[in-house]
Design a protein around this motif. Structure first.
Motif, PDB file in Angstrom:
ATOM      1  N   SER A  90      -2.849   0.375  -0.597  1.00 12.11           N
ATOM      2  CA  SER A  90      -2.595  -0.964  -0.073  1.00 12.11           C
ATOM      3  C   SER A  90      -1.208  -1.093   0.540  1.00 12.11           C
ATOM      4  O   SER A  90      -0.964  -1.980   1.362  1.00 12.11           O
ATOM      5  CB  SER A  90      -2.780  -2.021  -1.178  1.00 12.11           C
ATOM      6  OG  SER A  90      -1.891  -1.794  -2.248  1.00 12.11           O
ATOM      7  N   ASP A 141     -10.467  -4.206   2.536  1.00 12.61           N
ATOM      8  CA  ASP A 141     -10.134  -3.692   3.864  1.00 12.61           C
ATOM      9  C   ASP A 141      -8.668  -3.264   3.914  1.00 12.61           C
ATOM     10  O   ASP A 141      -7.766  -4.089   3.786  1.00 12.61           O
ATOM     11  CB  ASP A 141     -10.407  -4.795   4.887  1.00 12.61           C
ATOM     12  CG  ASP A 141     -10.216  -4.340   6.332  1.00 12.61           C
ATOM     13  OD1 ASP A 141      -9.580  -3.292   6.557  1.00 12.61           O
ATOM     14  OD2 ASP A 141     -10.690  -5.057   7.238  1.00 12.61           O
ATOM     15  N   GLN A 142      -8.429  -1.970   4.143  1.00 14.04           N
ATOM     16  CA  GLN A 142      -7.063  -1.458   4.183  1.00 14.04           C
ATOM     17  C   GLN A 142      -6.707  -0.792   5.502  1.00 14.04           C
ATOM     18  O   GLN A 142      -5.705  -0.081   5.607  1.00 14.04           O
ATOM     19  CB  GLN A 142      -6.823  -0.475   3.021  1.00 14.04           C
ATOM     20  CG  GLN A 142      -6.904  -1.127   1.657  1.00 14.04           C
ATOM     21  CD  GLN A 142      -5.916  -2.259   1.485  1.00 14.04           C
ATOM     22  OE1 GLN A 142      -4.763  -2.145   1.905  1.00 14.04           O
ATOM     23  NE2 GLN A 142      -6.347  -3.362   0.871  1.00 14.04           N
ATOM     24  N   THR A 212      -8.520  -4.032  11.678  1.00  9.58           N
ATOM     25  CA  THR A 212      -8.632  -4.526  10.309  1.00  9.58           C
ATOM     26  C   THR A 212      -8.779  -6.045  10.323  1.00  9.58           C
ATOM     27  O   THR A 212      -8.229  -6.715  11.202  1.00  9.58           O
ATOM     28  CB  THR A 212      -7.408  -4.124   9.459  1.00  9.58           C
ATOM     29  OG1 THR A 212      -7.542  -4.668   8.139  1.00  9.58           O
ATOM     30  CG2 THR A 212      -6.112  -4.638  10.083  1.00  9.58           C
ATOM     31  N   ASP A 213      -9.497  -6.568   9.352  1.00 10.08           N
ATOM     32  CA  ASP A 213      -9.602  -8.014   9.188  1.00 10.08           C
ATOM     33  C   ASP A 213      -8.681  -8.503   8.070  1.00 10.08           C
ATOM     34  O   ASP A 213      -8.750  -9.668   7.669  1.00 10.08           O
ATOM     35  CB  ASP A 213     -11.053  -8.410   8.886  1.00 10.08           C
ATOM     36  CG  ASP A 213     -11.958  -8.222  10.095  1.00 10.08           C
ATOM     37  OD1 ASP A 213     -11.442  -8.244  11.232  1.00 10.08           O
ATOM     38  OD2 ASP A 213     -13.177  -8.056   9.908  1.00 10.08           O
ATOM     39  N   ASN A 214      -7.853  -7.613   7.574  1.00 14.96           N
ATOM     40  CA  ASN A 214      -6.890  -7.950   6.525  1.00 14.96           C
ATOM     41  C   ASN A 214      -5.689  -8.648   7.165  1.00 14.96           C
ATOM     42  O   ASN A 214      -4.867  -8.019   7.827  1.00 14.96           O
ATOM     43  CB  ASN A 214      -6.458  -6.672   5.803  1.00 14.96           C
ATOM     44  CG  ASN A 214      -5.569  -6.938   4.600  1.00 14.96           C
ATOM     45  OD1 ASN A 214      -4.780  -7.876   4.599  1.00 14.96           O
ATOM     46  ND2 ASN A 214      -5.687  -6.094   3.593  1.00 14.96           N
ATOM     47  N   GLU A 215      -5.588  -9.967   6.988  1.00 14.18           N
ATOM     48  CA  GLU A 215      -4.540 -10.746   7.643  1.00 14.18           C
ATOM     49  C   GLU A 215      -3.145 -10.312   7.208  1.00 14.18           C
ATOM     50  O   GLU A 215      -2.192 -10.365   7.986  1.00 14.18           O
ATOM     51  CB  GLU A 215      -4.729 -12.240   7.337  1.00 14.18           C
ATOM     52  CG  GLU A 215      -5.959 -12.847   7.986  1.00 14.18           C
ATOM     53  CD  GLU A 215      -5.842 -12.898   9.506  1.00 14.18           C
ATOM     54  OE1 GLU A 215      -4.710 -12.883  10.022  1.00 14.18           O
ATOM     55  OE2 GLU A 215      -6.897 -12.945  10.181  1.00 14.18           O
ATOM     56  N   GLU A 216      -3.022  -9.881   5.966  1.00 11.56           N
ATOM     57  CA  GLU A 216      -1.724  -9.428   5.478  1.00 11.56           C
ATOM     58  C   GLU A 216      -1.236  -8.219   6.276  1.00 11.56           C
ATOM     59  O   GLU A 216      -0.056  -8.118   6.619  1.00 11.56           O
ATOM     60  CB  GLU A 216      -1.806  -9.093   3.991  1.00 11.56           C
ATOM     61  CG  GLU A 216      -0.462  -8.745   3.359  1.00 11.56           C
ATOM     62  CD  GLU A 216      -0.553  -8.530   1.871  1.00 11.56           C
ATOM     63  OE1 GLU A 216       0.391  -7.957   1.304  1.00 11.56           O
ATOM     64  OE2 GLU A 216      -1.566  -8.936   1.260  1.00 11.56           O
TER      65      GLU A 216
END
Length: 295
Positions: A90, A141-142, A212-216
């Protein structure tokens, strides 16, 4: 050639590929420009994002500050990975030090075959582990961090595997504990258990960076992958197929392992290619084994 800003000099370098990435003098990590990556055969060896040297200094400083004891301040990424898998994946972009495999990115797919051959030419490849990292168990998701999972699967540990039981004429069912352990973060070790005896020099870890759909991650200026929303639909299918066809063309006898694909793609891709190439997905098979064991 590469440009050294501080000295305002242009140096001629007689190395390329892995040789330049392992050279303390010439390696700039993710600071290599797009043109330099093309010239030195690095496009597939580095994740998509170009970071400045200052940004990489920020990353290194964060790593340093995270360690309180003087001795721990001298530790490197690999020891951290071995200690805490999920945290390492992560935080992949913040921990990035060097290339771990082949990075194939959606916007640079025109050079996919050349990038693939740069890393595989002259090598016998028996195992290819690829991931788009959409659904890494427990952390989701990463993005480009999925290369850490693929790389773990190509490292030699944990001999004896379930694959021997699966292929046995009268297969012995694994215990629930054994099957479920393959569904935990330690599941990244499953591939090594399944494929005991594979020479790591004949294995290739691949990340298929389709965004990626990981907003972070998307909002992280240190993220080293392609900072866009995930590609889906036909564009996604064509990108994956282009990669699979390269594996089939150049390494027809290898085993292709799909790792940590999303639920909408994992079984679908396995079904699509199972009659064309030797393919495997532990997310699918281990789930089946665990379900069978409970009956």
């Amino acid at each position: 050639m590469t440009h050294i800003d501080d000295a305002n000099l242009t140096q001629r370098v007689a190395v390329r590929g892995d040789a330049i990435l392992t050279s303390p003098r010439w390696n700039k990590g993710t600071a290599f420009s797009i043109d330099e990556r093309t010239a030195f055969g690095l496009t597939g060896r580095l994740p998509f994002r170009v970071n400045t040297l200052d940004e990489q200094c920020d990353r290194a400083y964060d790593q340093l500050e995270a360690r309180e004891e003087p001795l721990r301040k001298n530790t490197f990424l690999q020891s951290l990975k071995d200690q805490n898998w999920a945290e390492a994946i992560s935080n992949y972009s913040h921990l990035f030090r060097r290339s771990e495999g082949l990075y194939l990115t959606f916007p640079t797919q025109d050079s996919m075959e050349a990038d693939f051959l740069e890393q595989t030419k002259g090598r016998q490849i028996d195992l290819v582990v690829c991931s788009d990292a959409e659904q890494i168990l427990g952390i989701g998701d990463q993005g480009v961090g999925g290369i850490g999972v693929s790389a773990q699967c190509t490292r030699p540990r944990h001999p004896v595997g379930l694959i021997l039981e699966i292929r046995s004429p009268q297969p012995k069912r694994p215990s629930i504990r054994e099957a479920e352990s393959a569904g935990s973060p330690a599941r990244v070790l499953t591939c090594r258990r399944l494929l005991a005896g594979v020479n790591p020099a004949k294995a290739l870890s691949v990340t298929l960076d389709v965004g990626t759909d990981n907003e972070e991650l998307l909002n992280d200026h240190l993220y080293v992958g392609w900072p866009r929303k995930r590609v889906r639909g036909e564009e996604y299918n064509q990108f994956i197929d282009k990669f699979v066809q390269l594996v089939r063309k150049y390494h027809p006898h290898s085993l292709l392992h799909f790792e940590d694909f999303g639920v909408t793609n994992a079984k679908r891709l396995l079904d699509k290619y199972r009659d064309k190439h030797a393919v495997f997905n532990d997310d699918v098979y281990v789930t089946v084994l665990a379900s069978a064991n409970r009956r």
